[in-house]
Design a protein around this motif. Structure first.
Motif, mmCIF file in Angstrom:
data_model
loop_
_atom_site.group_PDB
_atom_site.id
_atom_site.type_symbol
_atom_site.label_atom_id
_atom_site.label_comp_id
_atom_site.label_asym_id
_atom_site.label_seq_id
_atom_site.Cartn_x
_atom_site.Cartn_y
_atom_site.Cartn_z
ATOM 1 N N GLN A 177 12.647 -6.946 -34.750
ATOM 2 C CA GLN A 177 11.127 -7.001 -34.713
ATOM 3 C C GLN A 177 10.752 -8.150 -35.722
ATOM 4 O OE1 GLN A 177 9.119 -5.562 -32.794
ATOM 5 N NE2 GLN A 177 10.660 -4.391 -31.747
ATOM 6 N N LYS A 178 11.589 -8.190 -36.841
ATOM 7 C CA LYS A 178 11.174 -9.602 -37.515
ATOM 8 C C LYS A 178 11.562 -10.695 -37.160
ATOM 9 C CE LYS A 178 11.941 -10.842 -42.542
ATOM 10 N NZ LYS A 178 12.413 -10.209 -43.762
ATOM 11 N N PHE A 179 12.740 -11.085 -36.676
ATOM 12 C CA PHE A 179 13.175 -12.221 -36.363
ATOM 13 C C PHE A 179 13.183 -12.929 -34.934
ATOM 14 C CE2 PHE A 179 15.339 -11.266 -40.446
ATOM 15 C CZ PHE A 179 15.023 -12.066 -41.167
ATOM 16 N N CYS A 180 13.254 -11.490 -34.003
ATOM 17 C CA CYS A 180 13.625 -12.007 -32.745
ATOM 18 C C CYS A 180 12.751 -10.926 -31.687
ATOM 19 C CB CYS A 180 15.232 -11.679 -32.084
ATOM 20 S SG CYS A 180 16.354 -12.554 -33.418
ATOM 21 N N PRO A 181 11.545 -10.986 -31.976
ATOM 22 C CA PRO A 181 10.650 -9.924 -31.146
ATOM 23 C C PRO A 181 10.460 -10.336 -29.633
ATOM 24 C CG PRO A 181 9.165 -11.475 -32.414
ATOM 25 C CD PRO A 181 10.496 -11.779 -33.038
ATOM 26 N N GLU A 182 10.584 -11.625 -29.440
ATOM 27 C CA GLU A 182 10.240 -12.006 -28.017
ATOM 28 C C GLU A 182 11.697 -12.554 -27.442
ATOM 29 O OE1 GLU A 182 7.174 -15.055 -28.169
ATOM 30 O OE2 GLU A 182 5.579 -13.523 -28.942
ATOM 31 N N GLN A 183 12.845 -12.409 -28.011
ATOM 32 C CA GLN A 183 14.020 -12.788 -27.600
ATOM 33 C C GLN A 183 14.660 -11.614 -26.525
ATOM 34 O OE1 GLN A 183 15.534 -15.934 -27.807
ATOM 35 N NE2 GLN A 183 13.824 -16.790 -29.001
ATOM 36 N N ARG A 184 15.186 -12.026 -25.390
ATOM 37 C CA ARG A 184 15.798 -11.138 -24.490
ATOM 38 C C ARG A 184 17.464 -10.949 -24.990
ATOM 39 N NH1 ARG A 184 15.364 -12.678 -18.502
ATOM 40 N NH2 ARG A 184 16.388 -10.747 -18.410
ATOM 41 N N ARG A 185 17.906 -12.055 -25.340
ATOM 42 C CA ARG A 185 19.263 -11.825 -26.054
ATOM 43 C C ARG A 185 19.147 -11.679 -27.509
ATOM 44 N NH1 ARG A 185 22.645 -16.219 -22.310
ATOM 45 N NH2 ARG A 185 22.283 -15.288 -20.094
ATOM 46 N N TYR A 186 18.642 -10.661 -28.006
ATOM 47 C CA TYR A 186 18.437 -10.466 -29.431
ATOM 48 C C TYR A 186 19.823 -10.579 -30.378
ATOM 49 C CZ TYR A 186 18.707 -5.982 -27.777
ATOM 50 O OH TYR A 186 18.971 -4.558 -27.273
ATOM 51 N N PHE A 187 20.895 -10.263 -29.799
ATOM 52 C CA PHE A 187 22.094 -10.316 -30.493
ATOM 53 C C PHE A 187 22.478 -11.491 -30.879
ATOM 54 C CE2 PHE A 187 26.760 -10.058 -30.953
ATOM 55 C CZ PHE A 187 26.841 -8.839 -31.810
ATOM 56 N N SER A 188 22.462 -12.558 -29.918
ATOM 57 C CA SER A 188 22.896 -14.007 -30.324
ATOM 58 C C SER A 188 21.762 -14.219 -31.214
ATOM 59 C CB SER A 188 22.675 -14.705 -28.976
ATOM 60 O OG SER A 188 23.640 -14.265 -28.283
ATOM 61 N N CYS A 189 20.281 -14.094 -31.088
ATOM 62 C CA CYS A 189 19.394 -14.372 -31.988
ATOM 63 C C CYS A 189 19.681 -13.888 -33.618
ATOM 64 C CB CYS A 189 18.174 -14.038 -31.512
ATOM 65 S SG CYS A 189 16.623 -14.241 -32.698
ATOM 66 N N LEU A 190 20.204 -12.733 -33.553
ATOM 67 C CA LEU A 190 20.411 -12.050 -34.977
ATOM 68 C C LEU A 190 21.520 -12.705 -35.578
ATOM 69 C CD1 LEU A 190 19.744 -8.332 -34.386
ATOM 70 C CD2 LEU A 190 18.378 -9.946 -35.434
ATOM 71 N N LYS A 191 22.650 -13.062 -34.818
ATOM 72 C CA LYS A 191 23.604 -14.014 -35.205
ATOM 73 C C LYS A 191 23.570 -15.135 -35.871
ATOM 74 C CE LYS A 191 28.079 -13.250 -33.548
ATOM 75 N NZ LYS A 191 28.870 -13.458 -32.959
ATOM 76 N N ALA A 192 22.348 -15.848 -35.170
ATOM 77 C CA ALA A 192 21.946 -17.070 -35.740
ATOM 78 C C ALA A 192 21.412 -16.708 -36.967
ATOM 79 C CB ALA A 192 21.014 -17.657 -34.686
ATOM 80 N N LYS A 193 20.681 -15.752 -37.496
ATOM 81 C CA LYS A 193 19.767 -15.442 -38.637
ATOM 82 C C LYS A 193 20.612 -14.420 -39.521
ATOM 83 C CE LYS A 193 15.852 -17.299 -37.189
ATOM 84 N NZ LYS A 193 15.091 -18.366 -37.951
ATOM 85 N N PHE A 194 21.862 -14.488 -39.216
ATOM 86 C CA PHE A 194 22.789 -13.467 -39.874
ATOM 87 C C PHE A 194 22.595 -13.459 -41.610
ATOM 88 C CE2 PHE A 194 26.607 -11.935 -41.898
ATOM 89 C CZ PHE A 194 26.780 -10.820 -41.188
ATOM 90 N N ASN A 195 22.345 -14.554 -42.168
ATOM 91 C CA ASN A 195 22.449 -14.362 -43.708
ATOM 92 C C ASN A 195 20.937 -14.058 -44.119
ATOM 93 O OD1 ASN A 195 24.717 -15.463 -43.915
ATOM 94 N ND2 ASN A 195 23.947 -17.877 -43.728
ATOM 95 N N GLU A 196 20.113 -13.821 -43.192
ATOM 96 C CA GLU A 196 18.847 -13.170 -43.489
ATOM 97 C C GLU A 196 18.710 -11.570 -43.130
ATOM 98 O OE1 GLU A 196 15.438 -16.047 -42.467
ATOM 99 O OE2 GLU A 196 16.985 -17.441 -41.968
ATOM 100 N N LEU A 197 19.505 -11.149 -42.487
ATOM 101 C CA LEU A 197 19.384 -9.946 -41.990
ATOM 102 C C LEU A 197 19.739 -8.967 -43.279
ATOM 103 C CD1 LEU A 197 21.502 -10.274 -38.674
ATOM 104 C CD2 LEU A 197 19.126 -10.590 -39.153
ATOM 105 N N SER A 198 19.076 -7.651 -42.837
ATOM 106 C CA SER A 198 19.247 -6.531 -43.723
ATOM 107 C C SER A 198 20.810 -6.319 -43.841
ATOM 108 C CB SER A 198 18.641 -5.224 -43.170
ATOM 109 O OG SER A 198 19.030 -4.837 -42.203
ATOM 110 N N LYS A 199 21.399 -5.484 -44.900
ATOM 111 C CA LYS A 199 22.729 -5.126 -44.991
ATOM 112 C C LYS A 199 23.323 -4.386 -44.146
ATOM 113 C CE LYS A 199 22.895 -7.467 -49.022
ATOM 114 N NZ LYS A 199 23.725 -8.917 -48.918
ATOM 115 N N VAL A 200 22.327 -3.289 -43.609
ATOM 116 C CA VAL A 200 22.878 -2.313 -42.508
ATOM 117 C C VAL A 200 23.315 -3.155 -41.279
ATOM 118 C CG1 VAL A 200 22.364 -0.315 -41.180
ATOM 119 C CG2 VAL A 200 21.468 -0.661 -43.546
ATOM 120 N N CYS A 201 22.257 -4.042 -40.880
ATOM 121 C CA CYS A 201 22.448 -4.781 -39.738
ATOM 122 C C CYS A 201 23.673 -5.729 -39.662
ATOM 123 C CB CYS A 201 21.192 -5.413 -39.365
ATOM 124 S SG CYS A 201 21.149 -6.433 -37.688
#
Length: 211
Positions: A177-201
């Protein structure tokens, strides 16, 4: 008449005769000179212009430009020997270091993927080896490959993949919801923002994909 008068008369006659003779000779010489000049060139009595000064250029005539200086011929370029086999595919592709998506790490072998990325989905080992090992990208993203082949995988494998996917959504829902709310492929989006993600994610992504 005395002798004196006779002498004066004789002297006067001689002087007159001599003078007349001289004048006559001068006249004859002048006539001869004029006749000679007229016989040589009757036009010499007229004012003439030297031939070299009589040549005139036409008003429209133009002086031709001087020829251009000679330019030395360029040195011949050596020709490369033609490759009879033609250019290879590798020669047409950019170098790997210029590809931003190039992964320089050594590819994982299927056995390594099974022990690490598929450790929580043991029922998918056979489906993975059959459907995903022919492509490096699919081989190193086994869960994504299995989800894309859900019609071909076994039911047990499908259930395990679904459970892993549900856990991922739970662990990374806030980051999605924070980084990739409009992305269909949110997994790739999250990997691109990896250093900013929560520890659990971050932990979930590390467990099920090669980061």
């Amino acid at each position: 008449m005395n002798i004196r008068n006779v002498l004066l008369i004789i002297l006067g006659t001689v002087v007159v005769s001599v003078t007349t003779a001289l004048v006559t000779v001068r006249m004859i010489q002048s006539d001869l000179a004029s006749s000679t000049l007229k016989q040589v060139d009757p036009n010499l009595t007229q004012t003439t212009t030297p031939p070299s000064t009589m040549i005139k250029l036409s008003p429209t005539a133009q002086v031709p430009p001087p020829p251009p200086p000679a330019v030395p011929a360029p040195a011949p370029v050596p020709k490369l020997a033609a490759d009879p086999a033609g250019p290879s595919i590798e020669s047409l592709l950019p170098p790997k270091e210029f590809d931003p998506n190039y992964d320089a790490r050594k590819p994982l072998r299927p056995e390594e993927v099974v022990k690490t990325l598929l450790k929580n989905t043991p029922d998918c080992e056979d489906d993975y080896k059959e459907l995903c090992t022919g492509n490096r990208f699919l081989a190193e993203h086994p869960l994504a490959c299995l989800r894309s082949q859900k019609e071909k995988i076994s039911r047990a494998c499908a259930n395990q993949v679904s459970a892993v996917q549900d856990k991922f959504k739970t662990d990374c829902s806030s980051d999605i919801q924070k980084f990739c709310p409009e992305q269909r492929r949110y997994f790739s989006c999250l990997k691109a923002k990896f250093n900013e993600l929560s520890k659990v994610c971050q932990a979930n992504i590390k467990e099920y994909s090669r980061k």
